[in-house]
Design a protein around this motif. Structure first.
Motif, PDB file in Angstrom:
ATOM      1  N   ALA A  68       0.804  -1.231   0.000  1.00  0.00           N
ATOM      2  CA  ALA A  68       0.000   0.000   0.000  1.00  0.00           C
ATOM      3  C   ALA A  68       0.836   1.279   0.000  1.00  0.00           C
ATOM      4  N   VAL A  69       1.874   1.338   0.860  1.00  0.00           N
ATOM      5  CA  VAL A  69       2.653   2.577   0.961  1.00  0.00           C
ATOM      6  C   VAL A  69       3.435   2.842  -0.326  1.00  0.00           C
ATOM      7  N   MET A  94       7.103  12.064   2.193  1.00  0.00           N
ATOM      8  CA  MET A  94       6.130  11.238   2.926  1.00  0.00           C
ATOM      9  C   MET A  94       6.435  11.237   4.422  1.00  0.00           C
ATOM     10  N   VAL A  95       7.691  10.992   4.780  1.00  0.00           N
ATOM     11  CA  VAL A  95       8.041  10.907   6.197  1.00  0.00           C
ATOM     12  C   VAL A  95       7.845  12.263   6.876  1.00  0.00           C
ATOM     13  N   ILE A 193      -7.195   0.062   0.085  1.00  0.00           N
ATOM     14  CA  ILE A 193      -8.337   0.476  -0.752  1.00  0.00           C
ATOM     15  C   ILE A 193      -8.083   1.866  -1.326  1.00  0.00           C
ATOM     16  N   MET A 194      -7.534   2.742  -0.467  1.00  0.00           N
ATOM     17  CA  MET A 194      -7.248   4.100  -0.918  1.00  0.00           C
ATOM     18  C   MET A 194      -6.260   4.068  -2.083  1.00  0.00           C
ATOM     19  N   MET A 195      -5.275   3.165  -1.998  1.00  0.00           N
ATOM     20  CA  MET A 195      -4.289   3.049  -3.080  1.00  0.00           C
ATOM     21  C   MET A 195      -4.979   2.677  -4.395  1.00  0.00           C
ATOM     22  N   VAL A 196      -5.882   1.706  -4.328  1.00  0.00           N
ATOM     23  CA  VAL A 196      -6.558   1.252  -5.554  1.00  0.00           C
ATOM     24  C   VAL A 196      -7.431   2.373  -6.123  1.00  0.00           C
ATOM     25  N   TYR A 247       2.080  11.940  -2.139  1.00  0.00           N
ATOM     26  CA  TYR A 247       3.006  11.439  -1.116  1.00  0.00           C
ATOM     27  C   TYR A 247       2.432  11.677   0.281  1.00  0.00           C
ATOM     28  N   ALA A 248       1.658  12.776   0.435  1.00  0.00           N
ATOM     29  CA  ALA A 248       1.025  13.041   1.736  1.00  0.00           C
ATOM     30  C   ALA A 248      -0.034  11.979   2.032  1.00  0.00           C
ATOM     31  N   LEU A 249      -0.731  11.520   0.971  1.00  0.00           N
ATOM     32  CA  LEU A 249      -1.685  10.420   1.160  1.00  0.00           C
ATOM     33  C   LEU A 249      -0.941   9.148   1.572  1.00  0.00           C
ATOM     34  N   ALA A 250       0.249   8.949   0.946  1.00  0.00           N
ATOM     35  CA  ALA A 250       1.069   7.790   1.317  1.00  0.00           C
ATOM     36  C   ALA A 250       1.485   7.894   2.780  1.00  0.00           C
TER      37      ALA A 250
END
Lengths: 341, 256
Positions: A68-69, A94-95, A193-196, A247-250
């Motif tokens: 996912a990440v 992201m971090v 799910i968010m990734m998809v 990347y913020a979503l990640a």
């Protein structure tokens, strides 16, 4: 019937005889995601035969969580690479944003939603900075993001004071991505799910909007795109900023995955996201590729690592396998690019 | 006298110490093909770039239908109805023909799909592309959904010309359209240029190829040392005389 009539004059290119190899080259040229799809399917079949545990709901759920990440990062990485750029700073962005979201909420008691939105703004601004450096100073994206990788990582260490923020100290919304929903007996995290959903949304935008076409055109031949009236600087700026938001979503998914916000997390995720994009058939030279391929690429890496581990293969060989996959994928891309009309 | 569609007077462009344009003039009349010839360094490219908005001249004036205009980007020139077919073609190889024709001015779907979801009208653009290719008699291209990289050099050139003809409302500028082409493909592109003129669009044709210039041009603008040296009639001046004027070996006749 005369002998001359039996042979039609100058056959059209489509009707010319082609070897199997040339046909394959043309097929892959037209549909870049076929390659990774076949590899993924083959890998799943092989690993399912090697281990009974591979296709269990628990294991599928695990693979999806592990992917996912990097899969989410790969969405941002893909649009950057489509413009013939590269983003080494994605992991650092992201971090940094995960730390900002978690620490602001933990320190000030800010509720989950504003903390999350603040993280989105920070991620977008980081991406925008990359975009400005690429378009205004005309520096190569590799150098820009190598620099900002260190800048963002240092900011992250400074702001977090190198301390991990525990999940129990933050609002539950930030941890939502790690929660699961039961789909057909398999527990899937909201992060997966968010990734998809993100992949589907970005695939739609790239395929069906003018912006998407301009992204491809800019990466394909930026001078031609400029002469066609596309404001290529603006396209690049929007691409890097959008990537920052992704990347913020990640980062949100990352917090849910490790149930905390760690300044040391995701150190190699930038390279892993590039790996996913490249294995997914997107060309590092820009203008060619697709988001769906990157998801497949991330899944291929996830499946290989997981499957080899289940088969009892040492971690070092998993890494070796990923390395070989990258070389094969790029060689394939070079070959496909040499397609003749 | 008819008003020129496009007129440039006293254009000056300097690059540091190099003067590319030293007060160049140009007049393009309605419905004509004006060829621009000149030796290397005569200022052909700079002149064309100034007219197509790719460079901003330091001095001088550009008039479109008698009205002064100033272009700071190629987009400004395009908006004014001046389309340019660049020598580098400016097509995007991985996109299809229809996408290239509409690159930078895509059409969106009607209704919510277009306004909210920004969806492109893919079929509409393909049909329009087909119509444009048919109108110019480009029959060798069968499918507007074909990627441009699968086309031959001449077909790519045809796509670029079709784009200019489809969107150019005042002037079409073509920079060395036959430079990279074989004999048969050049023939097809020259026919295209005549087609564009016959549709009423005046054409500025930049070329090094004298036989091509003399075949299609109505008038020939000879550029030399950053200025317009002469405008000659291809029916009354021989090819060798035109070259002699271009290189400075001969003075131009009094009137064109």
């Amino acid at each position: 019937m005369t002998t001359t009539a039996t042979r039609p004059p100058s056959p059209l290119p489509e009707q010319r005889d082609r070897s199997v190899l040339t046909r394959l080259q043309h097929l892959l040229h037209a549909q870049a995601t076929i390659g990774p799809a076949v590899v993924l399917l083959a890998a799943i079949i092989v690993f399912a035969l090697l281990s009974d545990r591979f296709l269990t709901p628990g294991n599928i759920s695990l693979i999806l969580q592990q992917v996912a990440v990097v899969g989410t990062l790969a969405v941002g990485q893909t649009i950057v690479i489509l413009t013939a750029g590269i983003d080494l700073s994605c992991g650092a962005i992201m971090v940094l944003t995960s730390i900002v979201m978690a620490k602001v909420a933990a320190d000030t008691g800010l509720p989950g939603l504003p903390a999350l939105l603040l993280g989105f703004v920070v991620g977008t601004l980081c991406g925008l900075l990359n975009g400005l450096l690429v378009t205004r100073l005309k520096l190569p994206p590799f150098i820009v993001t190598l620099g900002t990788l260190n800048v963002f990582f240092a900011l992250n260490l400074w702001y977090s004071a190198s301390a991990t923020i525990r999940g129990t100290d933050m609002p539950s919304l930030l941890l939502w991505t790690g929660q699961t929903v039961n789909i057909g007996g398999t527990r899937i995290t909201y992060g997966s799910i968010m990734m998809v959903v993100l992949v589907a949304a970005m695939a739609f935008v790239l395929k069906n909007t003018a912006w998407g076409r301009h992204v491809y055109a800019t990466g394909d031949d930026s001078e031609a795109a400029r002469l066609s009236g596309i404001r290529t600087s603006r396209v690049l700026l929007s691409v890097y900023a959008t990537a920052g938001l992704v990347y913020a979503l990640a980062a949100w998914t990352l917090i849910g995955r490790i149930a905390s916000a760690s300044p040391q997390a995701g150190q190699l995720d930038n390279l892993d996201s590039i790996t996913a994009v490249v294995i997914g058939g997107t060309s590092l030279f820009g203008g060619r590729g697709a988001i769906v391929g990157s998801l497949l690429g991330a899944l291929i890496v996830g499946v290989f690592r997981n499957g080899l581990a289940l088969a009892g293969v040492d971690v070092l060989w998993q890494t070796m396998a990923v390395g070989v996959l990258i070389i094969v994928a790029v060689s394939l891309d070079q070959w496909i690019r040499k397609v003749k009309p | 006298m008819t008003t020129p569609v496009l007129q440039a007077t006293g254009l000056v462009k300097r690059y540091g110490k190099v003067t590319a344009l030293a007060g160049a003039d140009l007049e393009l009349l309605p419905g004509e093909i004006l060829a621009v010839i000149g030796d290397n360094g005569a200022g052909k490219s700079s002149l064309i770039k100034a007219l197509s908005g790719a460079v901003v001249p330091d001095e001088g004036e550009i008039l479109l239908d008698g009205e002064p205009v100033s272009f700071s980007t190629p987009i400004d020139a395009r908006k004014a109805g001046i389309e340019t077919v660049h020598q580098s073609l400016a097509v995007s190889p991985s996109l299809d023909i229809a996408a290239n024709l509409f690159l930078g001015r895509e059409k969106r779907r009607k209704g919510v799909l277009g306004s909210v979801f920004r969806m492109l009208d893919r079929n509409g653009m393909r049909e329009e592309a087909r119509r444009q290719l048919d109108a110019l008699g480009i029959m060798t291209i069968q499918n507007p959904g074909q990627a441009v990289e699968t086309l031959s050099g001449g077909q790519r050139q045809a796509v670029a010309v079709a784009r200019a003809a489809a969107f150019g409302s005042r002037v079409v500028i073509m920079d060395e359209p036959t430079a990279a082409l074989g004999v048969r493909e050049s023939r097809a592109v020259l026919d295209l240029i005549l087609q564009v003129r016959d549709r009423g669009l005046p054409v500025i044709l930049i070329s090094h190829n004298m036989p091509h210039v003399f075949e299609v041009a109505d008038r020939i603008h000879i550029q030399r040392l950053g200025r317009r040296k002469a405008v000659v009639d291809p029916r009354s001046v021989s090819m060798s005389d035109a070259v002699a004027i271009m290189t400075g070996a001969m003075e131009p006749p009094e009137a064109a």
